[in-house]
Scaffold this motif. Structure first.
Motif, PDB file in Angstrom:
ATOM      1  N   ASP A  58       0.828  -1.193   0.092  1.00  0.00           N
ATOM      2  CA  ASP A  58       0.043   0.019  -0.004  1.00  0.00           C
ATOM      3  C   ASP A  58       0.810   1.471   0.108  1.00  0.00           C
ATOM      4  O   ASP A  58       0.487   2.310   0.644  1.00  0.00           O
ATOM      5  N   LYS A  59       2.048   1.155  -0.530  1.00  0.00           N
ATOM      6  CA  LYS A  59       2.804   2.225  -0.730  1.00  0.00           C
ATOM      7  C   LYS A  59       3.206   2.490  -1.993  1.00  0.00           C
ATOM      8  O   LYS A  59       3.300   1.747  -2.987  1.00  0.00           O
ATOM      9  N   THR A  60       3.562   3.891  -2.492  1.00  0.00           N
ATOM     10  CA  THR A  60       3.891   4.255  -3.756  1.00  0.00           C
ATOM     11  C   THR A  60       5.042   5.188  -3.612  1.00  0.00           C
ATOM     12  O   THR A  60       5.359   5.782  -2.546  1.00  0.00           O
ATOM     13  N   PHE A  61       5.905   5.437  -4.558  1.00  0.00           N
ATOM     14  CA  PHE A  61       7.027   6.202  -4.553  1.00  0.00           C
ATOM     15  C   PHE A  61       7.207   7.146  -5.974  1.00  0.00           C
ATOM     16  O   PHE A  61       6.571   6.775  -6.873  1.00  0.00           O
ATOM     17  N   THR A  62       8.002   7.985  -5.934  1.00  0.00           N
ATOM     18  CA  THR A  62       8.462   8.815  -6.964  1.00  0.00           C
ATOM     19  C   THR A  62      10.098   8.526  -7.316  1.00  0.00           C
ATOM     20  O   THR A  62      11.022   8.547  -6.449  1.00  0.00           O
ATOM     21  N   ARG A  63      10.239   8.494  -8.490  1.00  0.00           N
ATOM     22  CA  ARG A  63      11.735   8.329  -8.988  1.00  0.00           C
ATOM     23  C   ARG A  63      11.860   9.142 -10.257  1.00  0.00           C
ATOM     24  O   ARG A  63      11.041   9.653 -11.035  1.00  0.00           O
ATOM     25  N   ASN A  64      13.330   9.629 -10.193  1.00  0.00           N
ATOM     26  CA  ASN A  64      13.462  10.658 -11.521  1.00  0.00           C
ATOM     27  C   ASN A  64      14.613  10.056 -12.201  1.00  0.00           C
ATOM     28  O   ASN A  64      15.634   9.265 -11.877  1.00  0.00           O
ATOM     29  N   VAL A  65      14.624  10.078 -13.558  1.00  0.00           N
ATOM     30  CA  VAL A  65      15.634   9.586 -14.553  1.00  0.00           C
ATOM     31  C   VAL A  65      16.105  10.693 -15.351  1.00  0.00           C
ATOM     32  O   VAL A  65      15.123  11.579 -15.832  1.00  0.00           O
ATOM     33  N   ILE A  66      17.313  11.019 -15.458  1.00  0.00           N
ATOM     34  CA  ILE A  66      17.855  11.941 -15.813  1.00  0.00           C
ATOM     35  C   ILE A  66      18.334  11.590 -17.421  1.00  0.00           C
ATOM     36  O   ILE A  66      19.211  10.557 -17.494  1.00  0.00           O
ATOM     37  N   VAL A  67      17.984  12.403 -18.532  1.00  0.00           N
ATOM     38  CA  VAL A  67      18.631  12.081 -19.880  1.00  0.00           C
ATOM     39  C   VAL A  67      19.737  13.511 -20.175  1.00  0.00           C
ATOM     40  O   VAL A  67      18.832  14.350 -20.180  1.00  0.00           O
ATOM     41  N   LYS A  68      20.965  13.156 -20.323  1.00  0.00           N
ATOM     42  CA  LYS A  68      21.785  14.303 -20.648  1.00  0.00           C
ATOM     43  C   LYS A  68      22.371  14.359 -21.807  1.00  0.00           C
ATOM     44  O   LYS A  68      22.470  13.076 -22.420  1.00  0.00           O
ATOM     45  N   PRO A  69      23.087  15.115 -22.318  1.00  0.00           N
ATOM     46  CA  PRO A  69      23.742  15.156 -23.547  1.00  0.00           C
ATOM     47  C   PRO A  69      25.012  14.393 -23.476  1.00  0.00           C
ATOM     48  O   PRO A  69      25.452  14.460 -22.452  1.00  0.00           O
ATOM     49  N   GLY A  70      25.127  13.619 -24.263  1.00  0.00           N
ATOM     50  CA  GLY A  70      26.357  12.852 -24.405  1.00  0.00           C
ATOM     51  C   GLY A  70      27.283  13.346 -25.743  1.00  0.00           C
ATOM     52  O   GLY A  70      27.777  14.569 -25.762  1.00  0.00           O
ATOM     53  N   LEU A  71      27.451  12.530 -26.647  1.00  0.00           N
ATOM     54  CA  LEU A  71      28.054  12.967 -27.939  1.00  0.00           C
ATOM     55  C   LEU A  71      27.127  13.720 -28.837  1.00  0.00           C
ATOM     56  O   LEU A  71      27.662  14.559 -29.591  1.00  0.00           O
ATOM     57  N   VAL A  72      25.808  13.351 -28.432  1.00  0.00           N
ATOM     58  CA  VAL A  72      24.794  14.430 -29.016  1.00  0.00           C
ATOM     59  C   VAL A  72      24.260  15.587 -28.107  1.00  0.00           C
ATOM     60  O   VAL A  72      23.901  15.391 -27.027  1.00  0.00           O
ATOM     61  N   LYS A  73      24.339  16.895 -28.487  1.00  0.00           N
ATOM     62  CA  LYS A  73      24.145  17.939 -27.577  1.00  0.00           C
ATOM     63  C   LYS A  73      22.667  18.415 -27.642  1.00  0.00           C
ATOM     64  O   LYS A  73      22.029  18.742 -26.784  1.00  0.00           O
ATOM     65  N   ASP A  74      22.168  18.359 -28.851  1.00  0.00           N
ATOM     66  CA  ASP A  74      20.830  18.985 -29.235  1.00  0.00           C
ATOM     67  C   ASP A  74      19.932  17.598 -29.274  1.00  0.00           C
ATOM     68  O   ASP A  74      20.055  16.989 -30.428  1.00  0.00           O
ATOM     69  N   PHE A  75      19.156  17.391 -28.647  1.00  0.00           N
ATOM     70  CA  PHE A  75      18.063  16.297 -28.896  1.00  0.00           C
ATOM     71  C   PHE A  75      16.696  16.744 -27.998  1.00  0.00           C
ATOM     72  O   PHE A  75      16.501  17.451 -27.142  1.00  0.00           O
ATOM     73  N   LYS A  76      15.692  15.864 -28.280  1.00  0.00           N
ATOM     74  CA  LYS A  76      14.483  16.025 -27.839  1.00  0.00           C
ATOM     75  C   LYS A  76      13.823  14.578 -27.054  1.00  0.00           C
ATOM     76  O   LYS A  76      14.197  13.612 -27.777  1.00  0.00           O
ATOM     77  N   ILE A  77      13.181  14.402 -26.208  1.00  0.00           N
ATOM     78  CA  ILE A  77      12.452  13.262 -25.911  1.00  0.00           C
ATOM     79  C   ILE A  77      11.123  13.544 -26.329  1.00  0.00           C
ATOM     80  O   ILE A  77      10.340  14.370 -26.173  1.00  0.00           O
ATOM     81  N   GLU A  78      10.502  12.742 -27.096  1.00  0.00           N
ATOM     82  CA  GLU A  78       9.573  12.726 -27.916  1.00  0.00           C
ATOM     83  C   GLU A  78       8.248  11.998 -27.010  1.00  0.00           C
ATOM     84  O   GLU A  78       7.159  12.513 -26.984  1.00  0.00           O
ATOM     85  N   ARG A  79       8.566  11.093 -26.145  1.00  0.00           N
ATOM     86  CA  ARG A  79       7.602  10.736 -25.328  1.00  0.00           C
ATOM     87  C   ARG A  79       8.135   9.595 -24.515  1.00  0.00           C
ATOM     88  O   ARG A  79       9.104   9.133 -24.436  1.00  0.00           O
ATOM     89  N   VAL A  80       7.477   9.124 -23.573  1.00  0.00           N
ATOM     90  CA  VAL A  80       7.452   8.537 -21.965  1.00  0.00           C
ATOM     91  C   VAL A  80       6.277   7.440 -21.956  1.00  0.00           C
ATOM     92  O   VAL A  80       5.269   8.079 -21.918  1.00  0.00           O
ATOM     93  N   GLU A  81       6.801   6.188 -21.735  1.00  0.00           N
ATOM     94  CA  GLU A  81       5.613   5.163 -21.560  1.00  0.00           C
ATOM     95  C   GLU A  81       6.184   4.403 -20.276  1.00  0.00           C
ATOM     96  O   GLU A  81       7.040   3.765 -20.119  1.00  0.00           O
ATOM     97  N   ALA A  82       5.060   4.590 -19.155  1.00  0.00           N
ATOM     98  CA  ALA A  82       5.203   4.068 -18.075  1.00  0.00           C
ATOM     99  C   ALA A  82       4.529   2.602 -17.935  1.00  0.00           C
ATOM    100  O   ALA A  82       3.849   2.325 -18.949  1.00  0.00           O
ATOM    101  N   PRO A  83       5.331   1.707 -17.200  1.00  0.00           N
ATOM    102  CA  PRO A  83       4.820   0.315 -17.478  1.00  0.00           C
ATOM    103  C   PRO A  83       3.347  -0.034 -16.806  1.00  0.00           C
ATOM    104  O   PRO A  83       2.627  -0.904 -17.249  1.00  0.00           O
ATOM    105  N   LEU A  84       2.791   1.114 -15.936  1.00  0.00           N
ATOM    106  CA  LEU A  84       1.612   1.056 -15.737  1.00  0.00           C
ATOM    107  C   LEU A  84       0.773   2.533 -16.263  1.00  0.00           C
ATOM    108  O   LEU A  84       1.304   3.340 -15.751  1.00  0.00           O
ATOM    109  N   PRO A  85      -0.441   2.410 -16.291  1.00  0.00           N
ATOM    110  CA  PRO A  85      -1.330   3.769 -16.666  1.00  0.00           C
ATOM    111  C   PRO A  85      -1.312   4.579 -15.433  1.00  0.00           C
ATOM    112  O   PRO A  85      -1.593   5.727 -15.409  1.00  0.00           O
ATOM    113  N   SER A  86      -1.406   3.940 -14.199  1.00  0.00           N
ATOM    114  CA  SER A  86      -1.653   4.702 -13.095  1.00  0.00           C
ATOM    115  C   SER A  86      -0.261   5.624 -12.575  1.00  0.00           C
ATOM    116  O   SER A  86      -0.461   6.427 -11.748  1.00  0.00           O
TER     117      SER A  86
END
Length: 221
Positions: free
Chosen positions: A146-174
């Motif tokens: 009966d507990k939930t939590f929050t996590r962060n994922v950081i996506v940073k530039p590597g060899l490519v400096k200019d990029f976009k995140i187009e979408r994110v899909e979580a494993p559950l709709p909730s």
């Protein structure tokens, strides 16, 4: 080891100086010393070759012999060179050019016949960057009813400096997803309301970008 600065406060019934502070300063050295004590290489490009040297110095009275030098990873080899017999050695770390993206960690273990330091360890960390850098590489949590939590994922530039995140899909709709742009630092992907359930074990968060070959980034739970 290194520079030391210690203070010793003294309280007494001296009416002139009831409180006095003694200062002890100096440099602490070890009988057997590694320099540097660890190897940490960031922003290594895939396919690059390099070597890193660690000096091993003995100040003990008796000469020291190195019996074995061994790496814990097959991706990083370790070799020994004697600079001064019984006193000064050089350990060379050589990562292969097939290091995978992300962090390769381990240690080089050094066995000697010295009573002062029969075994020493040199931790190593090699960070190979791809087109993008993702941290953490996986999301971990403890199961809790009966507990939930929050996590962060950081996506940073590597060899490519200019990029976009187009979408994110979580494993559950909730699970609520928030993507925040951080300018030159990339993106923060925040996952809110992740249930602390073992049913999520080995599920993945899918982050879709416009960068090949990292168009689909999968972060396991």
């Amino acid at each position: 080891r290194g520079k030391q600065h210690k203070t010793i406060p003294i309280e007494s019934n001296d009416p002139v100086t009831p409180q006095l502070t003694l200062v002890m300063a100096g440099t602490a050295t070890a009988l057997v010393e590694l320099n540097p004590m660890r190897v940490y290489v960031r922003d290594l490009k895939q396919g690059d070759t390099r070597t890193d040297a660690v000096e091993l110095v003995s100040r003990a009275k008796a000469p020291m012999n190195v019996l074995e030098v061994r790496s814990s990873s097959p991706l990083v080899t370790a070799s020994l060179e004697t600079i001064e017999e019984g006193r000064h050695f050089k350990i060379t770390l050589s990562p292969t050019n097939t290091l995978p993206r992300g962090l390769t960690s381990g240690q080089v273990t050094v066995h000697t016949d010295s009573d002062a330091a029969p075994a020493l360890a040199v931790p190593f960390h090699y960070q190979v960057i791809g087109e993008l850098v993702v941290a953490p590489a996986q999301i971990t949590f403890r199961e809790a009813q009966d507990k939930t939590f929050t996590r962060n994922v950081i996506v940073k530039p590597g060899l490519v400096k200019d990029f976009k995140i187009e979408r994110v899909e979580a494993p559950l709709p909730s699970i609520q997803v928030k993507v925040r742009e951080m300018g030159a630092y990339g993106y923060q992907v925040q996952l809110i309301g992740i249930p602390a359930s073992r049913t999520l074990d080995k599920k993945e968060v899918l982050i879709v970008t416009n960068v090949e070959p990292m168009k689909e980034i999968r972060v396991p739970l």
